[in-house]
Design a protein around this motif. Structure first.
Motif, PDB file in Angstrom:
ATOM      1  N   ARG A  24      30.700  19.116 -17.991  1.00 41.35           N
ATOM      2  CA  ARG A  24      30.327  20.129 -18.973  1.00 41.35           C
ATOM      3  C   ARG A  24      29.019  20.809 -18.597  1.00 41.35           C
ATOM      4  N   ARG A  25      28.046  20.032 -18.147  1.00 38.84           N
ATOM      5  CA  ARG A  25      26.760  20.612 -17.756  1.00 38.84           C
ATOM      6  C   ARG A  25      26.919  21.516 -16.539  1.00 38.84           C
ATOM      7  N   LEU A  26      27.724  21.093 -15.567  1.00 35.27           N
ATOM      8  CA  LEU A  26      27.968  21.924 -14.398  1.00 35.27           C
ATOM      9  C   LEU A  26      28.697  23.215 -14.776  1.00 35.27           C
ATOM     10  N   GLY A  29      26.202  25.647 -16.250  1.00 33.62           N
ATOM     11  CA  GLY A  29      25.391  26.265 -15.206  1.00 33.62           C
ATOM     12  C   GLY A  29      26.165  27.309 -14.432  1.00 33.62           C
ATOM     13  N   LEU A 145      23.943  26.185 -10.932  1.00 33.53           N
ATOM     14  CA  LEU A 145      24.321  24.805 -10.608  1.00 33.53           C
ATOM     15  C   LEU A 145      23.096  23.961 -10.271  1.00 33.53           C
ATOM     16  N   TRP A 147      20.237  24.305 -11.679  1.00 36.07           N
ATOM     17  CA  TRP A 147      19.739  23.935 -13.012  1.00 36.07           C
ATOM     18  C   TRP A 147      20.520  22.745 -13.563  1.00 36.07           C
ATOM     19  N   SER A 148      21.834  22.764 -13.387  1.00 37.85           N
ATOM     20  CA  SER A 148      22.662  21.658 -13.878  1.00 37.85           C
ATOM     21  C   SER A 148      22.279  20.344 -13.220  1.00 37.85           C
TER      22      SER A 148
END
Length: 213
Positions: A24-26, A29, A145, A147-148
């Motif tokens: 989800r985080r990726l 980003g 990415l 940032w992720s």
């Protein structure tokens, strides 16, 4: 304080991590970077004027399906490499499916086209700029990415960088479809893919430096 007490003390305030939190985080980003790439297209290149008509045909969705499915498969690999315990990668074979399917479409196109027109189909009108456009548009997505990865813990940095570059390149190519008027499968297979490969190689090159934690 013995080791067990220390571990319990350190873990006392931790909260469980959701099962799909890494993916989800990726995805967040990559989506944020994709918006940045779309803005670049609007400012620097412009949407193709016949986009509405193109979306009613099969050629647009052929390109979009190839790049988007490749981006999803690459993101799955990136999610595995974002963990410190990535181990043996699963699902790498999924990356091959879009390439094989598009190659099959390309060969069918060539079979239906006189050989005198093959070179024009392959080069199109933008073969010199297409790979570099894809590479340039991948930069905001790669930044998203990165940032992720700030809250993740990759240990195979070169592989993680390559996977992130592949994800960024494939998604950038998806966004580039909003501008590019080329319709040949063999063009997409060659020049779109070259841009994606360049983004992958760049990610592999800078991964050990930028993903270190």
């Amino acid at each position: 304080m013995n080791t067990d007490d220390l571990v319990r003390h350190l873990a006392k305030e931790t909260r469980p991590v959701g099962r799909n939190s890494v993916a989800r985080r990726l995805a967040i980003g990559m989506a944020a970077g994709g918006i940045g790439s779309a803005i670049l297209i609007l400012i620097a290149l412009g949407m193709r004027p016949d986009l509405g008509t193109a979306m009613q045909g099969t050629s647009f969705w052929m390109k979009w399906g190839y790049t988007f499915s490749l981006a999803v498969a690459a993101l799955m690999t990136t999610a595995q490499l974002a963990r410190p315990d990535s181990g043996r990668l699963r699902g790498l074979w999924l990356l091959v499916i879009p390439v094989v399917l598009l190659a099959g479409i390309g060969f069918l196109e060539l079979a239906r086209t006189p050989s005198s027109q093959w070179l024009a189909m392959w080069l199109g009108d933008s073969w010199k700029s297409c790979p570099w456009m894809v590479l340039s548009l991948s930069a905001p997505i790669f930044a998203g990415l990165l940032w992720s990865f700030r809250r993740l813990a990759p240990t195979r940095l070169r592989a993680a960088g390559a996977a992130a570059g592949l994800s960024a390149g494939a998604f950038a190519a998806t966004v580039y479809c909003l501008h590019c008027p080329e319709v040949s499968a063999i063009f997409v297979l060659t020049w779109y893919s070259l841009g994606i490969v360049l983004a992958t190689l760049l990610g592999m090159l800078v991964g050990p430096r930028l993903l270190r934690w």
